[in-house]
Structures are given as structure tokens and as C-alpha cells.
Design an enzyme around this catalytic site. Structure first.
Site, PDB file in Angstrom:
ATOM      1  N   VAL A   1       5.131  11.415  -2.857  1.00  0.00           N
ATOM      2  CA  VAL A   1       4.436  10.804  -4.153  1.00  0.00           C
ATOM      3  C   VAL A   1       2.928  11.140  -4.235  1.00  0.00           C
ATOM      4  O   VAL A   1       2.283  11.744  -5.228  1.00  0.00           O
ATOM      5  CB  VAL A   1       4.629   9.401  -4.291  1.00  0.00           C
ATOM      6  CG1 VAL A   1       3.722   8.468  -5.275  1.00  0.00           C
ATOM      7  CG2 VAL A   1       6.049   9.000  -4.495  1.00  0.00           C
TER       8      VAL A   1
ATOM      9  N   ILE B   1       2.026  13.222   3.594  1.00  0.00           N
ATOM     10  CA  ILE B   1       3.411  13.126   3.515  1.00  0.00           C
ATOM     11  C   ILE B   1       3.839  12.966   5.263  1.00  0.00           C
ATOM     12  O   ILE B   1       3.847  14.113   5.919  1.00  0.00           O
ATOM     13  CB  ILE B   1       4.144  14.312   2.686  1.00  0.00           C
ATOM     14  CG1 ILE B   1       3.468  14.503   1.378  1.00  0.00           C
ATOM     15  CG2 ILE B   1       5.589  14.264   2.634  1.00  0.00           C
ATOM     16  CD1 ILE B   1       3.395  12.854   0.756  1.00  0.00           C
TER      17      ILE B   1
ATOM     18  N   ASP C   1      11.421  -1.360  -3.565  1.00  0.00           N
ATOM     19  CA  ASP C   1      12.088  -2.820  -3.725  1.00  0.00           C
ATOM     20  C   ASP C   1      13.072  -2.539  -2.701  1.00  0.00           C
ATOM     21  O   ASP C   1      13.177  -3.427  -1.765  1.00  0.00           O
ATOM     22  CB  ASP C   1      13.076  -3.022  -4.900  1.00  0.00           C
ATOM     23  CG  ASP C   1      12.238  -3.356  -6.125  1.00  0.00           C
ATOM     24  OD1 ASP C   1      10.870  -3.734  -5.974  1.00  0.00           O
ATOM     25  OD2 ASP C   1      12.797  -3.442  -7.210  1.00  0.00           O
TER      26      ASP C   1
ATOM     27  N   GLN D   1      -7.999  -9.326  21.897  1.00  0.00           N
ATOM     28  CA  GLN D   1      -8.861 -10.594  22.606  1.00  0.00           C
ATOM     29  C   GLN D   1      -8.261 -11.210  23.645  1.00  0.00           C
ATOM     30  O   GLN D   1      -8.884 -11.489  24.681  1.00  0.00           O
ATOM     31  CB  GLN D   1      -9.332 -11.478  21.352  1.00  0.00           C
ATOM     32  CG  GLN D   1     -10.280 -12.352  21.362  1.00  0.00           C
ATOM     33  CD  GLN D   1     -11.662 -11.707  21.820  1.00  0.00           C
ATOM     34  OE1 GLN D   1     -11.837 -10.168  21.088  1.00  0.00           O
ATOM     35  NE2 GLN D   1     -12.562 -12.120  22.180  1.00  0.00           N
TER      36      GLN D   1
ATOM     37  N   GLU E   1       2.922   2.967   1.804  1.00  0.00           N
ATOM     38  CA  GLU E   1       3.881   2.138   1.100  1.00  0.00           C
ATOM     39  C   GLU E   1       3.231   0.974  -0.004  1.00  0.00           C
ATOM     40  O   GLU E   1       3.731   0.067  -0.320  1.00  0.00           O
ATOM     41  CB  GLU E   1       4.944   1.371   1.871  1.00  0.00           C
ATOM     42  CG  GLU E   1       5.890   2.610   2.539  1.00  0.00           C
ATOM     43  CD  GLU E   1       7.189   2.709   1.922  1.00  0.00           C
ATOM     44  OE1 GLU E   1       7.725   1.784   1.202  1.00  0.00           O
ATOM     45  OE2 GLU E   1       7.990   3.368   2.401  1.00  0.00           O
TER      46      GLU E   1
HETATM   47  C1  LIG Z   1      -0.255   7.842   7.710  1.00  0.00           C
HETATM   48  C2  LIG Z   1       0.148   8.078   6.602  1.00  0.00           C
HETATM   49  C3  LIG Z   1       1.524   8.309   5.910  1.00  0.00           C
HETATM   50  C4  LIG Z   1       1.982   8.126   4.489  1.00  0.00           C
HETATM   51  N1  LIG Z   1       3.207   8.699   4.200  1.00  0.00           N
HETATM   52  C5  LIG Z   1       3.281   8.813   2.821  1.00  0.00           C
HETATM   53  C6  LIG Z   1       4.710   9.304   2.446  1.00  0.00           C
HETATM   54  O1  LIG Z   1       5.474   9.740   3.291  1.00  0.00           O
HETATM   55  N2  LIG Z   1       4.587   9.653   1.274  1.00  0.00           N
HETATM   56  C7  LIG Z   1       3.803   9.608   0.291  1.00  0.00           C
HETATM   57  O2  LIG Z   1       3.969   9.672  -0.993  1.00  0.00           O
HETATM   58  N3  LIG Z   1       2.673   8.846   0.800  1.00  0.00           N
HETATM   59  C8  LIG Z   1       2.355   8.507   1.936  1.00  0.00           C
HETATM   60  N4  LIG Z   1       1.119   8.184   2.375  1.00  0.00           N
HETATM   61  C9  LIG Z   1       0.001   7.832   1.361  1.00  0.00           C
HETATM   62  C10 LIG Z   1      -0.177   6.339   1.196  1.00  0.00           C
HETATM   63  O3  LIG Z   1       0.893   5.483   0.609  1.00  0.00           O
HETATM   64  C11 LIG Z   1      -1.456   6.161   0.384  1.00  0.00           C
HETATM   65  O4  LIG Z   1      -2.472   6.394   1.292  1.00  0.00           O
HETATM   66  C12 LIG Z   1      -1.716   4.734  -0.099  1.00  0.00           C
HETATM   67  O5  LIG Z   1      -0.970   4.440  -1.240  1.00  0.00           O
HETATM   68  C13 LIG Z   1      -3.196   4.465  -0.521  1.00  0.00           C
HETATM   69  O6  LIG Z   1      -3.470   5.724  -1.486  1.00  0.00           O
HETATM   70  P1  LIG Z   1      -5.101   6.348  -1.310  1.00  0.00           P
HETATM   71  O7  LIG Z   1      -4.834   6.696   0.282  1.00  0.00           O
HETATM   72  O8  LIG Z   1      -5.040   7.557  -2.147  1.00  0.00           O
HETATM   73  O9  LIG Z   1      -6.119   5.165  -1.477  1.00  0.00           O
HETATM   74  P2  LIG Z   1      -6.548   4.854  -3.006  1.00  0.00           P
HETATM   75  O10 LIG Z   1      -5.583   4.566  -3.841  1.00  0.00           O
HETATM   76  O11 LIG Z   1      -7.488   5.606  -3.091  1.00  0.00           O
HETATM   77  O12 LIG Z   1      -7.260   3.264  -2.353  1.00  0.00           O
HETATM   78  C14 LIG Z   1      -8.621   3.091  -1.545  1.00  0.00           C
HETATM   79  C15 LIG Z   1      -8.788   1.794  -1.700  1.00  0.00           C
HETATM   80  O13 LIG Z   1      -9.145   1.116  -2.946  1.00  0.00           O
HETATM   81  C16 LIG Z   1      -8.029   0.059  -2.969  1.00  0.00           C
HETATM   82  N5  LIG Z   1      -7.439  -0.113  -4.414  1.00  0.00           N
HETATM   83  C17 LIG Z   1      -7.131   1.334  -5.258  1.00  0.00           C
HETATM   84  N6  LIG Z   1      -6.766   0.661  -6.317  1.00  0.00           N
HETATM   85  C18 LIG Z   1      -6.896  -0.599  -6.534  1.00  0.00           C
HETATM   86  C19 LIG Z   1      -6.716  -1.647  -7.350  1.00  0.00           C
HETATM   87  N7  LIG Z   1      -6.194  -1.323  -8.846  1.00  0.00           N
HETATM   88  N8  LIG Z   1      -7.026  -2.717  -7.122  1.00  0.00           N
HETATM   89  C20 LIG Z   1      -7.430  -3.353  -5.935  1.00  0.00           C
HETATM   90  N9  LIG Z   1      -7.681  -2.244  -4.797  1.00  0.00           N
HETATM   91  C21 LIG Z   1      -7.343  -0.989  -5.493  1.00  0.00           C
HETATM   92  C22 LIG Z   1      -6.689   0.235  -2.210  1.00  0.00           C
HETATM   93  O14 LIG Z   1      -6.075  -0.716  -1.898  1.00  0.00           O
HETATM   94  C23 LIG Z   1      -7.761   1.132  -0.941  1.00  0.00           C
HETATM   95  O15 LIG Z   1      -8.197  -0.192   0.091  1.00  0.00           O
HETATM   96  C24 LIG Z   1       0.896   8.106   3.755  1.00  0.00           C
HETATM   97  C25 LIG Z   1      -0.482   7.792   3.957  1.00  0.00           C
HETATM   98  C26 LIG Z   1      -0.718   7.666   5.411  1.00  0.00           C
HETATM   99  C27 LIG Z   1      -2.379   7.579   5.701  1.00  0.00           C
END
Ligand SMILES: Cc1cc2nc3c(=O)[nH]c(=O)nc-3n(C[C@H](O)[C@H](O)[C@H](O)COP(=O)(O)OP(=O)(O)OC[C@H]3O[C@@H](n4cnc5c(N)ncnc54)[C@H](O)[C@@H]3O)c2cc1C
Length: 389
Positions: free
Chosen positions: A135, A167, A250, A346, A373
Site C-alpha cells: 500500500v 514493503i 480489521d 530501566q 499497520e
Molecule cells: C519496518 C516497516 C515495515 C512496513 N511494512 C509495510 C508493508 O508491508 N506494506 C505497506 O504497505 N506498508 C508498510 N509499512 C509502511 C507503514 O505502514 C507506514 O510507514 C505508516 O503507515 C506511516 O506512514 P508514513 O511512514 O508515510 O508516515 P506519515 O503518514 O508521513 O506520518 C508521519 C507522522 O505524522 C502522523 N500523521 C499523519 N497523518 C496524520 C493525521 N491525519 N492525524 C494525526 N497524525 C498524523 C503519523 O502518525 C506519523 O507520526 C512499513 C513501514 C515500516 C517502517
């Protein structure tokens, strides 16, 4: 007596004999195959392919694949029991192992019989392949609808262009469940879900990321350059992608939360053992109330997280799927696991900061539970949305 009362009230926490057996099998597997090698896999960021295949022989991976196509057909609750045990051993290894469950879910939930038979039955169950769930993009993580990957219908196929980032298992996956825009102007209604074979011309696995924690899990980038995807690989109908992705959560979030519960139990048990043996000022350190209370809070939060996980699993299984229940479990278990890991270091004092002791790794591994997730902030947004609906 308590059991009787609970049963009369229609509530019970006693596992069935089969569930106890499954839990024990996963616990023994973790003790024998994961804990002894976890530090080495972490240090060298080694992908646990051999552990995955041993777990597969035992029937504790791909557990959600339906029995009709040769899978175990386990319930979400049973998946959670196993996820807690594997997470106790190493959440990097458990993330790698459980990603097949996540990657399979769009097919389980939206695939037709032929798609299930081929991708789940033949490719995963029979051939033991890996699947990744795709995604996230560089510019669209929390804001899924902002994705730019495009799938254009051209006769009997779609032409897919774009890229996915972070991913899990991407470097090793044999195929991917991918979300892309089929109608960019239609917002969340313009997104669709596809299965894409890794061997399709134009699929390129990009950079593999070096990570703070969960280093045994592989995390990489995927680029799609004019990839021709047969129209028969569309999951559900065009425009259903967003709903499929949300439905997946879900089912997947309780399992992710369960792994965080496993990490909490590990922190708790390590602390109980250490605080009994380590003395300061002439007494075991748990007798200093500041330390004893930290460990008591760890125990309370572990039990409470597990109840939320079991509730979320029960709800989705019994047809009461509710994003709020999954969000409660994911947010609370992730936050409490993070607190448990910080507090465990700690309790261990200076030794907690050293790699010779297991809590240092727990602290590095845990942080991602508040991010992947759906971040902890996004879980709270879901809860607010549902409360004020
Ligand atoms: C090790 C790892 C494995 C992963 N595996 C997968 C996978 O297999 N498949 C996949 O599709 N993705 C995967 N991901 C992606 C992961 O789901 C995303 O990193 C995550 O959803 C956050 O998106 P972002 O990193 O773009 O952060 P952003 O969306 O840029 O967010 C940055 C910060 O802003 C906050 N924020 C953003 N929007 C809002 C809002 N509306 N209200 C309040 N706060 C907000 C967030 O909570 C966060 O603290 C993985 C990520 C990592 C690091």
C-alpha cells in the site's frame, strides 16, 4: 467456580484443548527455533527463510488460508495465539513470518474462487511462496488515498506504473498484493487491488532498508515500470481497493497487536527474573517500590492488551467486525509494549543498555508497532471517527 460464573454470563477465557495445543506448539517452536538465534538474525539483518519453512511444516504460518484451498483455515483468534508466542521470541522474525497472512488477506477477502485456488492454494500452500502487501508509497503512508501508483486498463490487461516503499519481505516475495489508482479523479473510490507476479517484466525490487529494529524482517522498495498485469488479477471490482484495504486491517491488526503483546510478556518475564536476582542496597531490586511498581504496571498492561486483542479477534470472527475494536487493540498494545520495553531497560539499569541482555533488542524492536499497520495517531483518529459518527 469462576469459570462456571463466566460461562453462565456467556463469557469465558478458557482455551479449548485444540487452542491450548496450538499455543504450546508455537511456544515450544519459539523456544527451540527462534530465541536461540534471534540475536544473530538481528545483528546481521538475516532473513529468516529457514525458520519460516520450519514453521510452515508445523502449520503455524499462512494460518488464515481457507481449508477449501488446502490451508489451515484458522480463526483470527488462533492466529493471535500464535502471533503472541512468536512475538515473545523475536518480533523481527515474527513480522517476517506473519507478513504472508497480511499479503494473503486481500485475496481471501476479495478474490474469486480461481484466484484463491491459484495464488493461495498453489503458490502459497503447495509451493511455499512469499507474498507482500503493498500500500505505502514515498508520498502516501497514513494518507492511503494520496497514492500515485496508476493502473490503466488496456484491453485484456492493466498497465501499472508507480512505486511502493517500506514493503515487508519485498526482496523475497514471489508475488504482491498491490493497491493502485484505476480512476485517480475518484479519490478513495478510484482505487483497486491487484495481484502482481514478481516475475512480470517491469517489476524491480529497489533499495533494502537498514533498520533500527525488527532487523530480521526485510523491508524494501518496489518499482513498477509499465508492468502488464492480466485483467484477471484484479481483486473484486474496480474501485473497491480502498474498502478492501480497510477490511484487511480489521483482520490483520489484532494479529499485529498480539505480537506486541508477546513482546510485553517477554519484557515482563525478563524483568521478574532479573529484579529477583539483582540486588541493590542489600535487597533484590523488586523490593524497591519504584522498581516493583514498574513491573506491576507491566503485568497489568500486558493482561489488558491481551484482552483487547482477544476481543478484537472475537469481534471480527463473529461477524461484528469493527475498526474501533481493532484500533483499541493495536493502539493500546503498541503503546504499552513501547512503555514495557523502555521500563525494562530501566529495570536492568546499565546492563539493560548492553547487547548482552535481551531488553536492549526489545527496545529497538518495539518502536515500529506504533508506526506500521496504521500509526498510533491514525488508530486514535479511527476511534474518534467511530465515537462521533
Ligand atoms: C519496518 C516497516 C515495515 C512496513 N511494512 C509495510 C508493508 O508491508 N506494506 C505497506 O504497505 N506498508 C508498510 N509499512 C509502511 C507503514 O505502514 C507506514 O510507514 C505508516 O503507515 C506511516 O506512514 P508514513 O511512514 O508515510 O508516515 P506519515 O503518514 O508521513 O506520518 C508521519 C507522522 O505524522 C502522523 N500523521 C499523519 N497523518 C496524520 C493525521 N491525519 N492525524 C494525526 N497524525 C498524523 C503519523 O502518525 C506519523 O507520526 C512499513 C513501514 C515500516 C517502517
Amino acid at each position: 467456580m469462576v469459570d462456571q460464573v463466566l460461562t453462565q454470563a456467556g463469557v469465558g477465557f478458557e482455551l479449548t484443548d485444540d487452542q491450548k495445543m496450538l499455543q504450546k506448539m508455537a511456544r515450544d517452536f519459539t523456544a527451540k527455533e527462534i530465541i536461540p538465534v534471534a540475536a544473530e538474525y538481528d545483528e546481521h539483518a538475516k532473513f529468516p527463510e529457514d525458520i519460516f519453512h520450519k514453521a510452515r511444516e508445523l502449520g503455524i504460518v499462512n494460518m488464515n488460508i481457507p481449508a477449501e484451498v488446502g490451508g489451515v483455515g484458522a480463526t483470527v483468534f488462533e492466529e493471535c495465539l500464535v502471533a503472541e508466542e512468536l512475538g515473545y521470541g523475536c518480533t523481527g522474525i515474527s513480522t517476517s513470518i506473519s507478513t504472508n497472512n497480511l499479503g494473503s488477506l486481500p485475496i481471501i477477502l476479495a478474490g474469486n474462487d480461481a484466484q484463491k485456488q491459484y495464488w493461495l492454494g498453489e503458490r502459497i500452500v503447495e509451493q511455499g511462496e512469499f507474498v507482500s502487501y503493498c500500500v505505502t508509497e514515498a508520498g502516501a503512508g497514513s494518507n492511503v488515498v494520496g497514492m500515485q501508483t496508476r493502473a490503466e486498463r488496456k484491453g485484456d490487461h492493466y498497465l501499472v506504473n508507480g512505486s511502493k516503499i517500506f514493503i515487508t519481505n519485498a526482496s523475497h516475495a514471489n508475488f504482491f498484493t498491490v493497491f493502485a489508482k484505476t480512476k485517480p479523479e475518484a479519490g478513495h473510490r478510484g482505487m483497486s487491488a491487484f495481484v502482481i507476479d514478481r516475475n512480470s517484466p517491469g517489476v524491480k525490487i529497489g533499495k533494502k532498508f537498514d533498520k533500527l529494529g525488527q532487523r530480521a524482517s526485510d523491508t524494501a522498495e518496489i518499482v513498477f515500470e509499465n508492468v502488464e498485469v492480466p485483467a484477471e488479477n484484479l481483486l473484486g471490482q474496480e474501485g473497491q481497493g480502498f474498502y478492501i484495504a480497510m477490511n484487511v486491517f480489521d483482520y490483520s491488526r489484532p494479529g499485529v497487536a498480539a505480537a506486541a503483546v508477546g513482546l510485553q510478556r517477554r519484557a515482563l518475564e525478563e524483568c521478574v527474573k532479573y529484579a529477583r536476582e539483582r540486588e541493590a542496597f542489600g535487597v533484590p531490586i523488586y523490593q524497591h517500590q519504584a522498581i516493583g511498581h514498574k513491573i506491576a504496571d507491566m503485568a497489568i498492561n500486558y493482561e489488558a492488551s491481551r484482552l483487547l486483542v482477544w476481543q478484537a479477534a472475537w469481534m471480527v470472527e463473529s461477524g461484528h467486525a469493527n475498526p474501533k475494536a481493532a484500533a483499541y487493540a493495536k493502539a493500546f498494545a503498541a503503546d504499552m509494549a513501547t512503555k514495557a520495553a523502555v521500563d525494562a531497560v530501566q529495570v536492568f539499569g546499565g546492563y539493560g543498555f548492553m547487547k548482552e541482555y535481551p531488553v536492549e533488542k526489545l527496545l529497538r524492536d518495539v518502536k515500529i508497532f506504533q508506526i506500521y499497520e496504521g500509526t498510533s495517531e491514525i488508530q486514535r483518529n479511527i476511534i474518534v471517527r467511530e465515537l462521533f459518527r
